[in-house]
Design a protein around this motif. Structure first.
Motif, short mmCIF file in Angstrom:
data_model
loop_
_atom_site.label_atom_id
_atom_site.label_comp_id
_atom_site.label_asym_id
_atom_site.label_seq_id
_atom_site.Cartn_x
_atom_site.Cartn_y
_atom_site.Cartn_z
N THR A 241 0.83 -1.20 0.00
CA THR A 241 0.00 0.00 0.00
C THR A 241 0.87 1.26 0.00
OG1 THR A 241 -1.80 -1.09 1.18
CG2 THR A 241 -1.73 1.29 1.30
N ASP A 242 1.90 1.26 0.83
CA ASP A 242 2.80 2.40 0.89
C ASP A 242 3.53 2.61 -0.44
OD1 ASP A 242 2.07 2.86 3.50
OD2 ASP A 242 3.78 1.77 4.36
N GLU A 243 3.91 1.49 -1.07
CA GLU A 243 4.59 1.58 -2.36
C GLU A 243 3.67 2.18 -3.41
OE1 GLU A 243 7.64 1.08 -3.29
OE2 GLU A 243 8.36 0.45 -1.32
N VAL A 244 2.41 1.74 -3.42
CA VAL A 244 1.45 2.30 -4.38
C VAL A 244 1.25 3.79 -4.13
CG1 VAL A 244 -0.95 2.23 -5.16
CG2 VAL A 244 0.28 0.11 -4.76
N ARG A 245 1.17 4.18 -2.84
CA ARG A 245 1.02 5.60 -2.50
C ARG A 245 2.18 6.42 -3.07
NH1 ARG A 245 0.65 4.96 2.47
NH2 ARG A 245 -1.61 5.20 2.75
N ALA A 246 3.38 5.89 -2.90
CA ALA A 246 4.56 6.61 -3.41
C ALA A 246 4.56 6.67 -4.94
CB ALA A 246 5.84 5.92 -2.91
N LEU A 247 4.17 5.57 -5.58
CA LEU A 247 4.15 5.55 -7.05
C LEU A 247 3.09 6.48 -7.61
CD1 LEU A 247 4.69 1.73 -7.57
CD2 LEU A 247 6.26 3.53 -8.29
N VAL A 248 1.92 6.53 -6.94
CA VAL A 248 0.87 7.43 -7.39
C VAL A 248 1.33 8.88 -7.28
CG1 VAL A 248 -1.42 8.32 -6.79
CG2 VAL A 248 -1.04 5.86 -6.93
N THR B 10 4.27 2.56 -14.92
CA THR B 10 3.05 1.76 -14.93
C THR B 10 3.32 0.31 -14.57
OG1 THR B 10 2.05 3.19 -16.62
CG2 THR B 10 1.12 0.98 -16.36
N HIS B 11 4.43 -0.23 -15.08
CA HIS B 11 4.80 -1.61 -14.76
C HIS B 11 5.08 -1.77 -13.27
CE1 HIS B 11 6.55 -5.59 -15.09
NE2 HIS B 11 7.63 -5.15 -14.46
N GLU B 12 5.77 -0.81 -12.68
CA GLU B 12 6.07 -0.88 -11.24
C GLU B 12 4.78 -0.84 -10.42
OE1 GLU B 12 8.72 2.31 -10.47
OE2 GLU B 12 10.49 1.28 -11.27
N LEU B 13 3.85 0.00 -10.86
CA LEU B 13 2.59 0.10 -10.15
C LEU B 13 1.80 -1.20 -10.24
CD1 LEU B 13 0.83 1.96 -8.49
CD2 LEU B 13 -0.12 2.90 -10.60
N GLU B 14 1.77 -1.80 -11.43
CA GLU B 14 1.07 -3.08 -11.61
C GLU B 14 1.72 -4.17 -10.76
OE1 GLU B 14 1.34 -3.57 -15.79
OE2 GLU B 14 -0.46 -2.39 -16.22
N GLN C 235 3.31 -3.80 -7.88
CA GLN C 235 2.93 -3.62 -6.47
C GLN C 235 1.49 -4.04 -6.21
OE1 GLN C 235 4.85 -3.07 -3.97
NE2 GLN C 235 6.64 -2.83 -5.28
N VAL C 236 0.62 -3.81 -7.19
CA VAL C 236 -0.77 -4.24 -7.03
C VAL C 236 -0.84 -5.76 -6.95
CG1 VAL C 236 -2.99 -4.41 -8.22
CG2 VAL C 236 -1.83 -2.20 -8.06
N ARG D 254 1.52 -7.79 -5.92
CA ARG D 254 2.05 -8.19 -4.62
C ARG D 254 0.99 -8.02 -3.52
NH1 ARG D 254 8.08 -5.35 -4.73
NH2 ARG D 254 9.04 -6.81 -6.22
N ALA D 255 0.27 -6.92 -3.60
CA ALA D 255 -0.77 -6.67 -2.61
C ALA D 255 -1.89 -7.70 -2.73
CB ALA D 255 -1.33 -5.26 -2.79
N GLN D 256 -2.26 -8.04 -3.97
CA GLN D 256 -3.30 -9.04 -4.17
C GLN D 256 -2.90 -10.39 -3.57
OE1 GLN D 256 -3.49 -8.55 -8.48
NE2 GLN D 256 -5.62 -7.85 -8.31
N CYS D 257 -1.67 -10.78 -3.78
CA CYS D 257 -1.18 -12.06 -3.24
C CYS D 257 -1.15 -12.03 -1.72
CB CYS D 257 0.22 -12.37 -3.78
SG CYS D 257 0.27 -12.77 -5.55
N ALA D 258 -0.65 -10.93 -1.16
CA ALA D 258 -0.57 -10.82 0.30
C ALA D 258 -1.96 -10.84 0.92
CB ALA D 258 0.16 -9.54 0.68
N GLU D 259 -2.90 -10.16 0.29
CA GLU D 259 -4.25 -10.11 0.84
C GLU D 259 -4.92 -11.48 0.79
OE1 GLU D 259 -7.83 -7.05 0.29
OE2 GLU D 259 -7.54 -8.34 -1.44
N ALA D 260 -4.78 -12.18 -0.33
CA ALA D 260 -5.39 -13.50 -0.44
C ALA D 260 -4.83 -14.46 0.59
CB ALA D 260 -5.17 -14.04 -1.86
#
Length: 316
Positions: free
Chosen positions: A85-92, A102-106, A108-109, A111-117
């Motif tokens: 989440t922090d990484e996405v905030r920084a990238l945004v 865009t690739h870096e943002l995707e 991180q998303v 990674r977040a999806q995997c961690a959440e699941a």
């Protein structure tokens, strides 16, 4: 409500930023039936192993540690989600529209999806193990120094672009930390009963009182001090059996003699519908007095064995 990334992103103008399906799904994790069967078997074998031995006295500690294995693992996944989440905030904040960005943002998303699941799967395993603990020891399982969040029914799974993403994450954490519903404060002290019959009568009165309160407040959230050796333990077990969300306010020992009074303030700040009071000390008496001064209804059960005091027969 737990929603997918696709649903959260629908309608947003993301320009060249596109998000595919999550790299993992529920089919990538053990099914609930298999988890239940496996954990029940391990639990049964563990306690059969120590039964009748010198380790039997440590059974509850071992059971607590068994549940804690899954709790700690889920916490680590939650921390990984926060880092993403922090990484996405920084990238945004530094978005430049480039392909690399865009690739870096995707990434991180994903990674977040995997961690959440993984977090949700581990939390489910913890809850199954916690139900075994409850059945074995008639006590609700409680972490040593953290909260027992269950995001499966509350987490907004939205890691979306820009401010919408950040608001969704903040809201999901708030909802997990404070379940939606009407607060009901429960308070009581540590009581020693002369015999098992009195102890059973007292416990039955606690449960019966809380059942009546739940009838009046079906969406109640139980607020209590989380004392595992006092009457809070009975209330916590009742809540888990009835699937009632709980929020505990532990004493801040750094405050010394003021700790109990400060906890009273924090619990009453939630504007509870009721304060349910069982026998306790002077701090509890002050809680009752303060609740009445705020026109909060007090369900007074400070009489013998958790009954309504004779002097207050007209109270709730």
């Amino acid at each position: 409500m737990h929603t997918s990334f696709y649903d959260q992103l629908a309608g947003l103008d993301l320009a060249s930023f596109s998000i595919g399906p999550a790299p993992v799904s529920t089919t990538d994790f053990p099914v609930r039936e298999a988890v239940v069967q496996t954990l029940e078997a391990v639990w049964s074998d563990l306690f059969a192993l120590i039964s009748g031995t010198a380790l039997e006295a440590d059974a509850e500690d071992l059971g607590w540690a068994f549940v804690n294995l899954f709790h700690r693992s889920a916490e680590r996944k939650s921390s990984a989600l926060d880092r993403a989440t922090d990484e996405v905030r920084a990238l945004v904040a530094t978005a430049d529209g480039s392909e690399i960005h865009t690739h870096e943002l995707e990434t991180q998303v994903e990674r977040a999806q995997c961690a959440e699941a993984s977090m949700l799967a581990l939390e489910e395993m913890r809850e199954i193990a916690a139900s075994l603990y409850l059945n074995e020891f008639s006590s609700s399982w409680k972490p040593a120094s953290s909260s027992r969040f269950n995001h499966s029914a509350m987490l907004t799974s939205a890691l979306v672009e820009g401010r919408d993403f950040l608001r969704a994450r903040a809201e999901s954490k708030r909802r997990a930390a404070m379940p939606e519903g009407t607060p009901v404060v429960f308070a009581g002290g540590r009581i020693r009963h002369p015999n098992e019959a009195d102890a059973l009568t007292f416990a039955n009165n606690v449960w019966a009182t809380l059942d009546k309160v739940r009838d009046r407040v079906p969406n109640m959230v139980l607020i209590h001090g989380g004392d595992t050796k006092g009457v809070d333990r009975l209330a916590s077990s009742w809540a888990e059996r009835r699937n009632i969300p709980q929020v505990t306010f532990s004493l801040d020992m750094r405050l010394g003699a003021r700790a109990g009074f400060k906890r009273n303030e924090r619990m009453l700040s939630l504007d509870p519908r009721y304060v349910v009071a069982f026998p306790g000390n002077g701090v509890l008496e002050r809680l009752v007095i303060e609740a009445k001064s705020r026109r909060i209804t007090v369900v007074d059960r400070r009489g013998p064995l958790g009954t309504s005091p004779k002097s207050n027969t007209g109270s709730s």
